[in-house]
Design an enzyme around this catalytic site. Structure first.
Site: not given
Ligand code: ATP
Ligand code: LTN
Length: 340
Positions: A117, A202, A205
């Site tokens: 990030k 991955k 968001k």
């Molecule tokens: P950002 O990309 O903004 O950091 P994010 O999509 O990673 O957000 P988080 O709020 O950080 O979402 O994560 C919430 C939960 O979802 C965490 O337990 C994280 O490990 C899980 N998670 C996030 N992305 C994935 C993915 N692609 N596959 C499986 N689990 C995920």
């Protein structure tokens, strides 16, 4: 809450940075729902974490409430878990400070999420909060004497840091914190869902494009379109074209993992039912529509009644604060702060 003193405690958090996606749901949220009945469960919308990256205040307020509504729509039940907003429980920020004074620059600098990030915005302008963020996450967890933390695979390193911090603290200042363990879905079970357009990244968001991210709020048309356009490869149809091989066939393997996580089963086994990509994509889309339909319906109802969601959050914060204050007081004493 249904927990008793012998019930183990579970805690997890999700950032209100944009809408939740299928990765969040399959890697974390569906397990949260599952764990409500087996654990004393705390779940929070981690709004303080969202401040580590740029955003608009009005947008943060809206998306925090939206995320809470979505979590309820996914099946969290305020009678069976404590759902709250992180910033409503002030003890999180205070314990984070105490823990920052036991964490080292070196170990925080090794966090891959920070490196990724910070690289996006440039190291010089990355917020200091982005660097110390994993310590705030450790505070979230340690405040509740958490035994189990259900997260996706990307949070493995942060969980390891949390365990290190707790063990170091306990060794230096005496037994204060429970050392938590991670609950990460098994390989092929949704622990790491990849972006449909860039299957080597991955699903996230904060992806630069929405095309490869399936949001829980996507209508069936959008969902079908995104899955139909998912990147696969140029192998011709035939026996063996559809197979579970993350290295050689990342796009196809991701679709198989989605299907396995949505419908149950093993991705390598499911592959045997297909010889071309079209039917696989159609089945993934159908499974996603079937799983998300009821969630979307409940989400619409909850969105129409924001004050009911706020009530749940207020009640959750009051419950969480009582437990958090107990642990924080223990930590304050252990580290040598003068009693008030
Ligand atoms: P950002 O990309 O903004 O950091 P994010 O999509 O990673 O957000 P988080 O709020 O950080 O979402 O994560 C919430 C939960 O979802 C965490 O337990 C994280 O490990 C899980 N998670 C996030 N992305 C994935 C993915 N692609 N596959 C499986 N689990 C995920
Ligand atoms: N860092 C996590 C979100 C998060 C979390 C937590 C997860 C914040 N606090 C406590 C589990 C427990 C993320 O980026 N997914």
């Amino acid at each position: 809450m249904t927990g008793t003193s012998t019930t183990k405690t579970v805690l997890s958090g999700i950032q209100p940075t944009g809408g939740a996606h299928l990765g969040n749901y399959l890697g974390a949220l569906r397990w949260w729902v599952d764990f409500q009945d087996r654990y004393n469960a705390y779940y929070c919308v981690v709004d303080l974490h969202a401040l580590t990256v740029p955003g608009e205040p009005e947008e943060l307020r809206r998306s925090t409430l939206d995320m809470a509504a979505l979590l309820l729509a996914c099946g969290l039940d305020p009678d069976r878990c404590t759902l709250f907003v992180q910033s409503h429980v002030r003890q999180h920020a205070e314990l984070a400070w105490l823990l920052q004074c036991t964490a080292s620059m070196g170990e925080l600098g090794r966090m891959t999420q920070f490196k990724d990030k910070a690289a996006k915005v440039g190291y010089e302008s990355a917020r200091a909060g982005l660097f110390t963020y994993p310590v705030l996450m450790a505070a979230d967890i340690l405040l509740y004497d958490t035994d189990v933390v259900p997260v996706g695979d990307d949070q493995r390193q942060h969980l390891e840091l949390t365990r290190d911090l707790a063990q170091r603290w306990n060794a230096r200042y005496g037994q204060t914190f429970t050392v938590p363990g991670a609950a990460i879905p098994p390989a092929g079970g949704g622990a790491r869902i990849m972006d449909l357009q860039e299957p080597e990244r991955k699903m996230s968001k904060s992806a630069t494009s929405d095309a490869g991210v399936v949001y829980l709020s996507d209508d069936p048309g959008a969902l079908q379109r995104k899955i139909k356009r998912a990147v696969t490869d140029l192998d011709p149809p035939g026996p063996g074209a559809v197979r579970w091989d993350r290295e050689a066939k990342p796009g196809v393997s991701n679709l198989l993992e989605l299907l396995a996580a949505l419908r149950g089963g093993d991705p390598a086994e499911l592959a045997k039912d297909y010889e071309s990509y079209g039917p696989l994509k159609a089945d993934v889309a159908a499974a996603a529509i079937e799983a998300l339909g009821p969630v979307q319906e409940r989400y619409r109802t909850l969105q129409a009644d924001p004050s009911a969601v706020l009530d749940v959050l207020r009640h959750g914060a009051a419950q969480a604060s009582a437990k958090a204050e107990e642990t924080l007081e223990r930590a304050r004493r252990a580290v040598g702060l003068l009693a008030r």
